[in-house]
Scaffold this motif. Structure first.
Motif, PDB file in Angstrom:
ATOM      1  N   SER A 178     -18.315 -25.834 -25.629  1.00 38.89           N
ATOM      2  CA  SER A 178     -16.881 -26.148 -25.639  1.00 38.89           C
ATOM      3  C   SER A 178     -16.066 -25.156 -24.817  1.00 38.89           C
ATOM      4  O   SER A 178     -14.962 -25.475 -24.376  1.00 38.89           O
ATOM      5  CB  SER A 178     -16.365 -26.161 -27.086  1.00 38.89           C
ATOM      6  OG  SER A 178     -17.020 -27.148 -27.853  1.00 38.89           O
ATOM      7  N   VAL A 204     -24.619 -36.769 -22.679  1.00 41.49           N
ATOM      8  CA  VAL A 204     -23.316 -36.523 -22.065  1.00 41.49           C
ATOM      9  C   VAL A 204     -22.207 -37.158 -22.901  1.00 41.49           C
ATOM     10  O   VAL A 204     -21.155 -36.548 -23.140  1.00 41.49           O
ATOM     11  CB  VAL A 204     -23.291 -37.062 -20.621  1.00 41.49           C
ATOM     12  CG1 VAL A 204     -21.871 -37.036 -20.058  1.00 41.49           C
ATOM     13  CG2 VAL A 204     -24.223 -36.234 -19.745  1.00 41.49           C
ATOM     14  N   SER A 205     -22.431 -38.375 -23.367  1.00 43.35           N
ATOM     15  CA  SER A 205     -21.437 -39.050 -24.204  1.00 43.35           C
ATOM     16  C   SER A 205     -21.221 -38.291 -25.507  1.00 43.35           C
ATOM     17  O   SER A 205     -20.080 -38.106 -25.963  1.00 43.35           O
ATOM     18  CB  SER A 205     -21.899 -40.477 -24.501  1.00 43.35           C
ATOM     19  OG  SER A 205     -21.014 -41.120 -25.397  1.00 43.35           O
ATOM     20  N   THR A 208     -19.163 -35.281 -24.748  1.00 41.99           N
ATOM     21  CA  THR A 208     -17.790 -35.662 -24.412  1.00 41.99           C
ATOM     22  C   THR A 208     -16.971 -35.895 -25.671  1.00 41.99           C
ATOM     23  O   THR A 208     -15.798 -35.511 -25.750  1.00 41.99           O
ATOM     24  CB  THR A 208     -17.789 -36.930 -23.541  1.00 41.99           C
ATOM     25  OG1 THR A 208     -18.479 -36.670 -22.314  1.00 41.99           O
ATOM     26  CG2 THR A 208     -16.356 -37.362 -23.216  1.00 41.99           C
ATOM     27  N   HIS A 209     -17.584 -36.492 -26.682  1.00 43.34           N
ATOM     28  CA  HIS A 209     -16.876 -36.740 -27.931  1.00 43.34           C
ATOM     29  C   HIS A 209     -16.690 -35.469 -28.758  1.00 43.34           C
ATOM     30  O   HIS A 209     -16.000 -35.486 -29.783  1.00 43.34           O
ATOM     31  CB  HIS A 209     -17.606 -37.817 -28.749  1.00 43.34           C
ATOM     32  CG  HIS A 209     -17.392 -39.199 -28.221  1.00 43.34           C
ATOM     33  ND1 HIS A 209     -18.176 -39.753 -27.239  1.00 43.34           N
ATOM     34  CD2 HIS A 209     -16.442 -40.135 -28.513  1.00 43.34           C
ATOM     35  CE1 HIS A 209     -17.746 -40.969 -26.958  1.00 43.34           C
ATOM     36  NE2 HIS A 209     -16.696 -41.227 -27.713  1.00 43.34           N
ATOM     37  N   HIS A 210     -17.306 -34.380 -28.308  1.00 44.66           N
ATOM     38  CA  HIS A 210     -17.046 -33.063 -28.888  1.00 44.66           C
ATOM     39  C   HIS A 210     -16.181 -32.225 -27.944  1.00 44.66           C
ATOM     40  O   HIS A 210     -16.171 -30.992 -28.042  1.00 44.66           O
ATOM     41  CB  HIS A 210     -18.358 -32.334 -29.178  1.00 44.66           C
ATOM     42  CG  HIS A 210     -19.043 -32.819 -30.425  1.00 44.66           C
ATOM     43  ND1 HIS A 210     -18.724 -32.349 -31.682  1.00 44.66           N
ATOM     44  CD2 HIS A 210     -20.020 -33.740 -30.608  1.00 44.66           C
ATOM     45  CE1 HIS A 210     -19.483 -32.939 -32.581  1.00 44.66           C
ATOM     46  NE2 HIS A 210     -20.278 -33.796 -31.968  1.00 44.66           N
ATOM     47  N   ASN A 211     -15.482 -32.906 -27.045  1.00 40.30           N
ATOM     48  CA  ASN A 211     -14.564 -32.251 -26.108  1.00 40.30           C
ATOM     49  C   ASN A 211     -15.274 -31.267 -25.184  1.00 40.30           C
ATOM     50  O   ASN A 211     -14.719 -30.223 -24.814  1.00 40.30           O
ATOM     51  CB  ASN A 211     -13.434 -31.541 -26.869  1.00 40.30           C
ATOM     52  CG  ASN A 211     -12.594 -32.494 -27.683  1.00 40.30           C
ATOM     53  OD1 ASN A 211     -12.214 -33.568 -27.212  1.00 40.30           O
ATOM     54  ND2 ASN A 211     -12.299 -32.122 -28.930  1.00 40.30           N
ATOM     55  N   ARG A 213     -16.870 -30.923 -21.438  1.00 41.69           N
ATOM     56  CA  ARG A 213     -16.938 -31.540 -20.115  1.00 41.69           C
ATOM     57  C   ARG A 213     -18.386 -31.452 -19.620  1.00 41.69           C
ATOM     58  O   ARG A 213     -18.865 -30.388 -19.240  1.00 41.69           O
ATOM     59  CB  ARG A 213     -16.021 -30.805 -19.143  1.00 41.69           C
ATOM     60  CG  ARG A 213     -14.554 -30.830 -19.538  1.00 41.69           C
ATOM     61  CD  ARG A 213     -13.744 -30.020 -18.549  1.00 41.69           C
ATOM     62  NE  ARG A 213     -12.336 -29.966 -18.922  1.00 41.69           N
ATOM     63  CZ  ARG A 213     -11.424 -29.267 -18.235  1.00 41.69           C
ATOM     64  NH1 ARG A 213     -11.779 -28.572 -17.161  1.00 41.69           N
ATOM     65  NH2 ARG A 213     -10.168 -29.266 -18.636  1.00 41.69           N
ATOM     66  N   ALA A 214     -19.078 -32.571 -19.593  1.00 41.46           N
ATOM     67  CA  ALA A 214     -20.494 -32.569 -19.236  1.00 41.46           C
ATOM     68  C   ALA A 214     -20.800 -33.667 -18.236  1.00 41.46           C
ATOM     69  O   ALA A 214     -20.115 -34.693 -18.189  1.00 41.46           O
ATOM     70  CB  ALA A 214     -21.353 -32.749 -20.488  1.00 41.46           C
ATOM     71  N   ARG A 215     -21.828 -33.436 -17.449  1.00 43.34           N
ATOM     72  CA  ARG A 215     -22.295 -34.440 -16.491  1.00 43.34           C
ATOM     73  C   ARG A 215     -23.814 -34.449 -16.491  1.00 43.34           C
ATOM     74  O   ARG A 215     -24.457 -33.478 -16.896  1.00 43.34           O
ATOM     75  CB  ARG A 215     -21.762 -34.166 -15.089  1.00 43.34           C
ATOM     76  CG  ARG A 215     -22.091 -32.782 -14.550  1.00 43.34           C
ATOM     77  CD  ARG A 215     -21.319 -32.486 -13.278  1.00 43.34           C
ATOM     78  NE  ARG A 215     -21.475 -31.106 -12.835  1.00 43.34           N
ATOM     79  CZ  ARG A 215     -22.432 -30.685 -12.035  1.00 43.34           C
ATOM     80  NH1 ARG A 215     -23.336 -31.544 -11.573  1.00 43.34           N
ATOM     81  NH2 ARG A 215     -22.510 -29.425 -11.667  1.00 43.34           N
TER      82      ARG A 215
END
Length: 274
Positions: A178, A204-205, A208-211, A213-215
């Motif tokens: 985070s 990644v999803s 993302t739902h844990h705030n 930024r991932a790719r």
């Protein structure tokens, strides 16, 4: 998940200030307290153990006094380095360091340690073994690089393979992820397929739902370990997150390729769960 307590291992023969500063800096960022732990035990020679003379007794007592004096010195250096920055607790144990950490891990969310000599570090009477801690403690372990500088988390690489250990590592690392500006979830395969891409996309999803930024990044390589290490080398990552794959066989810890590399690569900051 959040880290409320960080267990900091302080090996009795290593510098105290750098690793303390690194742990306290992280604790300040995540709002955690720090338990400082120093553990060691005398190395009794077979002759000393069998001797009954007063000279042998005095020698053993002297070894204990020297350890106590050094532990108190570590304590004072720990307090001075962390003074006024976070809530602190101190523990000193006359026992093997690895055993002491594994036992104390029940009181913490994260274990923080360094390992300048790689996976199996030196004298088990005075030096904690990161391999044993990682596989036995039941808590995530952050092994700082040998320089023990504050843990920069601008760029983090998550070494992803759809296993229990990797799933645990991703979940355990969320407080650190985070903080990052750049998180890459990387998988390597000789023949990347739809299932692998879906697996990466799910992670990644989840992040993302844990705030976070991932790719996703998929690498093609005939050798999974070599391909992963090449990506890590080229990424310039501040921290590497990975599951720890290993087991004990005939009292020898046996590890997978990437786990062995991360345990032995003392120049990097590594976060592992098992």
């Amino acid at each position: 998940m959040s880290y409320r307590t960080i267990l900091l291992n302080l090996d009795i023969d290593r510098p105290v200030k750098p690793i303390t500063n690194a742990a306290v800096d992280l604790a300040s960022q995540v709002g955690a307290r720090v338990i400082g732990l120093c553990a060691a035990q005398p190395l009794h020679s077979p002759f000393a153990m069998q001797a009954t003379s007063s000279a042998a007794t005095i020698a053993i007592q002297q070894m204990y006094r020297e350890l106590e004096d050094r532990m108190e010195q570590v304590h004072q250096e720990f307090r001075a380095a962390a003074a006024g920055r976070v809530e602190l607790e101190w523990r000193a144990e006359m026992s093997a360091p690895t055993e002491a950490i594994v036992e104390a891990a029940r009181a913490a969310d994260l274990i923080f340690m360094t390992a300048a000599e790689g996976a199996h570090s030196g004298d088990s009477y005075r030096t904690a073994d990161p391999a044993g801690v990682t596989l036995r403690a039941g808590r995530p372990v952050l092994v700082a690089g040998s320089a023990a500088e504050p843990i920069a988390s601008g760029k983090i690489v998550v070494c992803w393979k759809d296993t229990r250990e990797a799933r645990r590592a991703v979940a355990d690392a969320i407080p650190l992820l985070s903080l990052a500006k750049d998180v890459t979830v990387v998988s390597v395969s000789s023949e990347p397929d739809t299932l692998l891409r879906k697996s990466n996309a799910d992670v990644v999803s989840y992040l993302t739902h844990h705030n976070v930024r991932a790719r996703s990044h998929i690498s093609k390589s005939a050798d999974e370990t070599i391909g992963l290490l090449q990506f890590v080398d080229q990424s310039g990552a501040d921290l590497i997150v990975s599951g720890a794959y290993g087991h004990s066989r005939l009292r020898e810890l046996v590890f997978g390729g990437i786990t062995r590399f991360l345990l032995d690569e003392s120049g990097r900051n590594r976060f592992m769960s098992s």
